[in-house]
Scaffold this motif. Sequence first.
Motif, PDB file in Angstrom:
ATOM      1  N   SER A 254       0.828  -1.217   0.000  1.00 41.12           N
ATOM      2  CA  SER A 254       0.000   0.000   0.000  1.00 41.12           C
ATOM      3  C   SER A 254       0.861   1.265   0.000  1.00 41.12           C
ATOM      4  O   SER A 254       0.464   2.291  -0.544  1.00 41.12           O
ATOM      5  CB  SER A 254      -0.935  -0.001   1.198  1.00 41.12           C
ATOM      6  N   ARG A 255       2.079   1.193   0.577  1.00 42.21           N
ATOM      7  CA  ARG A 255       2.893   2.414   0.617  1.00 42.21           C
ATOM      8  C   ARG A 255       3.548   2.727  -0.734  1.00 42.21           C
ATOM      9  O   ARG A 255       4.135   3.783  -0.913  1.00 42.21           O
ATOM     10  CB  ARG A 255       3.939   2.326   1.723  1.00 42.21           C
ATOM     11  N   ASN A 259       0.161   9.163  -3.266  1.00 43.09           N
ATOM     12  CA  ASN A 259      -1.065   9.838  -2.830  1.00 43.09           C
ATOM     13  C   ASN A 259      -1.386  11.054  -3.684  1.00 43.09           C
ATOM     14  O   ASN A 259      -2.534  11.360  -3.928  1.00 43.09           O
ATOM     15  CB  ASN A 259      -0.943  10.278  -1.372  1.00 43.09           C
ATOM     16  N   GLU A 260      -0.333  11.797  -4.084  1.00 45.24           N
ATOM     17  CA  GLU A 260      -0.625  12.967  -4.909  1.00 45.24           C
ATOM     18  C   GLU A 260       0.030  12.795  -6.269  1.00 45.24           C
ATOM     19  O   GLU A 260       0.876  11.928  -6.455  1.00 45.24           O
ATOM     20  CB  GLU A 260      -0.138  14.262  -4.236  1.00 45.24           C
ATOM     21  N   ASP A 367     -12.008   3.725  -8.090  1.00 46.88           N
ATOM     22  CA  ASP A 367     -10.649   3.425  -7.601  1.00 46.88           C
ATOM     23  C   ASP A 367     -10.548   1.997  -7.075  1.00 46.88           C
ATOM     24  O   ASP A 367      -9.621   1.645  -6.377  1.00 46.88           O
ATOM     25  CB  ASP A 367     -10.232   4.427  -6.521  1.00 46.88           C
TER      26      ASP A 367
END
Length: 379
Positions: A254-255, A259-260, A367
């Motif tokens: 997940s990391r 995010n942007e 998503d």
Amino acid sequence: MKFTIQRDQLMESVQDVMKAISSRTAIPILSGMKLEATPDGVKLTGSDSDISIESFIPAEEDGIVYIENIEPGSIVLQAKYFPDIVRKVPEKTVEIASDDTKNVTIRSGSAEFHLNGQDAEEYPSLPQLRTENSFDLPTDLLKRLIKQTGFAVSTSETRPILTGVHISTSEENLQFVATDSHRLASRKINLHSEESLDLPTVVIPGKSLSELNKILDDSEDPVQISVTDNQVLFRTKHLYFLSRLLDGNYPETSRLIPNESKTNVIIDSRELLQSVDRASLLAKENRNNVVRLITKGDNQIEIHGNSPEVGNVTEEVTAESIDGEDLKISFSAKYMMDALRAIDTAQVKIAFTGAMRPFLITPVDDDSILQLILPVRTY
């Protein structure tokens, strides 16, 4: 043992079960196929160390009779010859009989084959999974989940855990993730179940899922999925598919997901797919078929493929919209094409975070499915 069976039904089951049988196996009897006749029908079993498949043919279903004259019994037949015999018998029905000396007679029309069988008692019995941890999925949805993630598993055995698909549940969500460390495919669905699912997180070999995908038909019938410590079982009305699980810790993925983003492109996925495909024609020399993508003004994107010895190709594609910084980025054409095929929507959104950072491909307003690709350095 003796029975008369419809050839097409038998052939279908034989082909399914053959997917679990390997000619190179440590236990010689596993190179055979087990046939077991009971008053209810005939069960075929095939197994290697990784997967086991049982296919059941009912004597009668929905008023159609598939098997007649059943005398119960069991035998193991050589899987090397049996499928070809069934495929080539002249009539629509086949009679299979075995005697006390394990000799098997296969009759159809005027053809008669004699095969040496083996004692079914010596065939290892499949573990019967009794587990609290199980849930149902419609078959066509399971096939879609496999298709959208399974292609991204690693084919290299250097990190065996990455050759599998990571399946986890949280509350009522089920997530499939696969990565080979250069790309990642993820699909999440909501199970709409009353109680929250608390299943152990498992990693199923990509090869097992790929074989399962070939066997399952596109129906909405449920598949029951059961999990234990080291095995997973997929069960449908007439099929029992057991696979071992991969040992080890799956990396925290997940990391990896940014995010942007600095540049967002919305584009017709079919146009982009075909354009990348054409650009890769002249980029075949270097193993990864690397192509370049350059954003231009007026929502134009340039796709470029180049191979010094062969030549180059440039094509402009019009995007629906491009927001953010200008960008030049290189990536594997194959990875991009795989990702676009897996998403399979009319338009996709691609979120770039710079030329050297992984980029995300998702449907425009959904998503639950995402594809992540690492760019390639080309200077």
